[in-house]
Scaffold this active site. Structure first.
Site, PDB file in Angstrom:
ATOM      1  N   LYS A  44      20.160 -47.530 -60.261  1.00  0.00           N
ATOM      2  CA  LYS A  44      20.714 -46.565 -61.236  1.00  0.00           C
ATOM      3  C   LYS A  44      20.086 -47.039 -62.717  1.00  0.00           C
ATOM      4  O   LYS A  44      19.687 -48.430 -62.917  1.00  0.00           O
ATOM      5  CB  LYS A  44      22.164 -46.748 -61.411  1.00  0.00           C
ATOM      6  CG  LYS A  44      22.682 -45.837 -62.406  1.00  0.00           C
ATOM      7  CD  LYS A  44      24.464 -45.675 -62.359  1.00  0.00           C
ATOM      8  CE  LYS A  44      25.085 -45.004 -63.561  1.00  0.00           C
ATOM      9  NZ  LYS A  44      24.332 -43.604 -63.898  1.00  0.00           N
ATOM     10  N   ASN A  68      25.646 -32.592 -62.118  1.00  0.00           N
ATOM     11  CA  ASN A  68      26.130 -33.701 -62.541  1.00  0.00           C
ATOM     12  C   ASN A  68      25.660 -33.973 -64.110  1.00  0.00           C
ATOM     13  O   ASN A  68      24.719 -33.789 -64.347  1.00  0.00           O
ATOM     14  CB  ASN A  68      25.671 -35.319 -61.860  1.00  0.00           C
ATOM     15  CG  ASN A  68      24.488 -35.746 -62.424  1.00  0.00           C
ATOM     16  OD1 ASN A  68      24.465 -36.595 -63.318  1.00  0.00           O
ATOM     17  ND2 ASN A  68      23.331 -35.342 -61.854  1.00  0.00           N
ATOM     18  N   ALA A  69      26.724 -34.610 -64.793  1.00  0.00           N
ATOM     19  CA  ALA A  69      26.374 -34.882 -66.372  1.00  0.00           C
ATOM     20  C   ALA A  69      26.961 -36.414 -66.755  1.00  0.00           C
ATOM     21  O   ALA A  69      28.041 -36.389 -67.537  1.00  0.00           O
ATOM     22  CB  ALA A  69      26.959 -33.870 -67.306  1.00  0.00           C
ATOM     23  N   GLY A  71      25.687 -38.864 -67.808  1.00  0.00           N
ATOM     24  CA  GLY A  71      25.304 -39.483 -69.189  1.00  0.00           C
ATOM     25  C   GLY A  71      24.539 -40.765 -68.892  1.00  0.00           C
ATOM     26  O   GLY A  71      24.574 -41.629 -69.966  1.00  0.00           O
ATOM     27  N   LEU A  72      24.203 -41.152 -67.745  1.00  0.00           N
ATOM     28  CA  LEU A  72      23.478 -42.401 -67.776  1.00  0.00           C
ATOM     29  C   LEU A  72      24.347 -43.567 -68.038  1.00  0.00           C
ATOM     30  O   LEU A  72      24.038 -44.599 -68.692  1.00  0.00           O
ATOM     31  CB  LEU A  72      22.205 -42.525 -68.437  1.00  0.00           C
ATOM     32  CG  LEU A  72      20.931 -41.487 -67.996  1.00  0.00           C
ATOM     33  CD1 LEU A  72      20.078 -41.663 -68.843  1.00  0.00           C
ATOM     34  CD2 LEU A  72      20.416 -42.026 -66.628  1.00  0.00           C
ATOM     35  N   ASN A  98      15.165 -48.491 -62.489  1.00  0.00           N
ATOM     36  CA  ASN A  98      15.108 -47.423 -63.247  1.00  0.00           C
ATOM     37  C   ASN A  98      15.467 -47.675 -64.739  1.00  0.00           C
ATOM     38  O   ASN A  98      16.505 -48.383 -64.761  1.00  0.00           O
ATOM     39  CB  ASN A  98      15.940 -46.188 -62.721  1.00  0.00           C
ATOM     40  CG  ASN A  98      15.818 -44.861 -63.605  1.00  0.00           C
ATOM     41  OD1 ASN A  98      16.435 -44.827 -64.730  1.00  0.00           O
ATOM     42  ND2 ASN A  98      15.121 -43.959 -63.248  1.00  0.00           N
ATOM     43  N   ASN A 126      13.002 -43.475 -66.778  1.00  0.00           N
ATOM     44  CA  ASN A 126      13.568 -42.270 -66.895  1.00  0.00           C
ATOM     45  C   ASN A 126      13.141 -41.709 -68.232  1.00  0.00           C
ATOM     46  O   ASN A 126      13.654 -42.052 -69.366  1.00  0.00           O
ATOM     47  CB  ASN A 126      14.972 -42.338 -66.640  1.00  0.00           C
ATOM     48  CG  ASN A 126      15.752 -40.946 -66.671  1.00  0.00           C
ATOM     49  OD1 ASN A 126      15.222 -40.153 -67.109  1.00  0.00           O
ATOM     50  ND2 ASN A 126      16.999 -40.971 -66.202  1.00  0.00           N
ATOM     51  N   CYS A 129      15.643 -38.592 -70.987  1.00  0.00           N
ATOM     52  CA  CYS A 129      16.744 -39.141 -71.884  1.00  0.00           C
ATOM     53  C   CYS A 129      16.324 -38.447 -73.220  1.00  0.00           C
ATOM     54  O   CYS A 129      15.326 -38.467 -73.735  1.00  0.00           O
ATOM     55  CB  CYS A 129      16.809 -40.810 -72.208  1.00  0.00           C
ATOM     56  SG  CYS A 129      16.907 -41.728 -70.762  1.00  0.00           S
ATOM     57  N   ASN A 191      13.118 -34.822 -61.226  1.00  0.00           N
ATOM     58  CA  ASN A 191      14.477 -35.101 -61.866  1.00  0.00           C
ATOM     59  C   ASN A 191      15.434 -33.943 -61.712  1.00  0.00           C
ATOM     60  O   ASN A 191      14.800 -32.917 -61.305  1.00  0.00           O
ATOM     61  CB  ASN A 191      14.397 -35.562 -63.411  1.00  0.00           C
ATOM     62  CG  ASN A 191      15.486 -36.548 -63.677  1.00  0.00           C
ATOM     63  OD1 ASN A 191      16.585 -36.465 -63.192  1.00  0.00           O
ATOM     64  ND2 ASN A 191      15.300 -37.674 -64.567  1.00  0.00           N
TER      65      ASN A 191
END
Length: 300
Positions: A44, A68-69, A71-72, A98, A126, A129, A191
């Site tokens: 993740k 999905n949200a 938000g990392l 990641n 990623n 963002c 993504n």
């Protein structure tokens, strides 16, 4: 029969890894899956400091997929190194970390911290963002921003760099070329696709964030198309992902030009999905007398 694949000099025993954010760092899934059977574990996203993520509700089911949200949300690089990397050292699999951030400096901080970690084989950046310091523009939808961040990360990275591309663009090949020109060693795509769901009984958004990332079988045809386009636009290894739930799905991506594949949303409804896909690829190769995946990669 050889199922191994090579990405930037890193040899995976088979082409199957997991999509970032769907597998944690493997701790929970290790109760079901022997992580050593995977070609790689993709963690993740990890940032320079802990992120709380978005308010709940953060997940909503859709037809043939999910939104999905999250938000990392992540514990930050310190905890990641001490806990997650230490855990993964017990398994015979490659590790793809990641990396996420709000600004170039935040990405660089994490990349620098991971430079001395021998357990880390590859970095996946990623770039979906929000770039807070640049007016909220996501790195992944601006070719110049993508070129610049790729070039900067390459100056600091000790491991090969995979740039993860956003599908929320007009021309995916333009983004792929920008990453390649910036020095990317490999690409991963796609993504999630931005989507929305409304609860008609409550008359409100299903997600607190209003929009979220759509994943699952619904996005697979889009993902296969984009992998094919990118494979024909740049000469870089590609990790293909987006709706892969079966070995047949994975083979489609390989025939479109992917070197390896990531299994994401399928892990949520079947924790054994990765192993079934690995075994399915082996069965397909045996059935069709395929000695190496190179024989079918990009065959269309």
């Amino acid at each position: 029969m050889d199922t191994s694949v090579n990405i930037c000099g890193v040899e995976m025993k088979n082409p199957v890894t997991v999509a970032s954010g769907t597998f944690g760092s493997g701790m929970e899934y290790s109760e079901y899956v022997d992580l050593s059977r995977l070609g790689a574990v993709t963690t993740k996203g990890v940032a320079s400091h802990p992120w709380e993520g978005n308010p709940v509700p953060r997940i909503a089911e859709t037809s043939s997929g999910m939104l999905n949200a999250i938000g990392l949300q992540n514990p930050g690089i310190d905890t990641f190194i001490e806990r997650d990397l230490k855990f993964l050292s017990d398994f015979d699999t490659k590790v793809i970390v990641n990396v996420c951030g709000h600004s170039v400096s935040e990405y660089i901080e994490v990349v620098n911290r991971l430079s001395d970690e021998k357990q880390v084989d590859l970095l996946e950046i990623n770039v979906s963002c929000p770039n807070v310091k640049e007016g909220g523009i996501a790195f992944g939808v601006d070719p110049k921003a993508l070129f610049d961040i790729t070039k900067e990360i390459k100056k600091h990275a000790a491991q090969p760099v995979i740039m993860k591309l956003s599908p929320n663009v007009t021309d995916i090949t333009e983004m792929a070329r920008a990453a390649a020109e910036g020095g990317a060693d490999a690409l991963s795509l796609i993504n999630t696709i931005t989507g929305m769901k409304i609860d008609i009984e409550r008359r409100c958004f299903a997600l607190a964030n209003k929009t979220g990332g759509l994943s699952g079988p619904a996005v697979k045809p889009v993902a296969v198309r984009m992998v094919y386009q990118v494979a024909n636009a740049v000469n870089l290894p590609i990790i293909g992902m987006g709706g892969i739930a079966t070995a047949e799905d994975a083979i489609e991506f390989i025939m479109a030009g992917a070197t390896a594949v990531s299994v994401g949303t399928a892990n949520f409804n079947d924790p054994y999905a990765t192993i079934k896909i690995i075994e399915g690829i082996e069965s397909y190769m045996e059935k069709h007398n395929i000695n190496s995946l190179d024989e079918i990669r990009g065959c269309v």
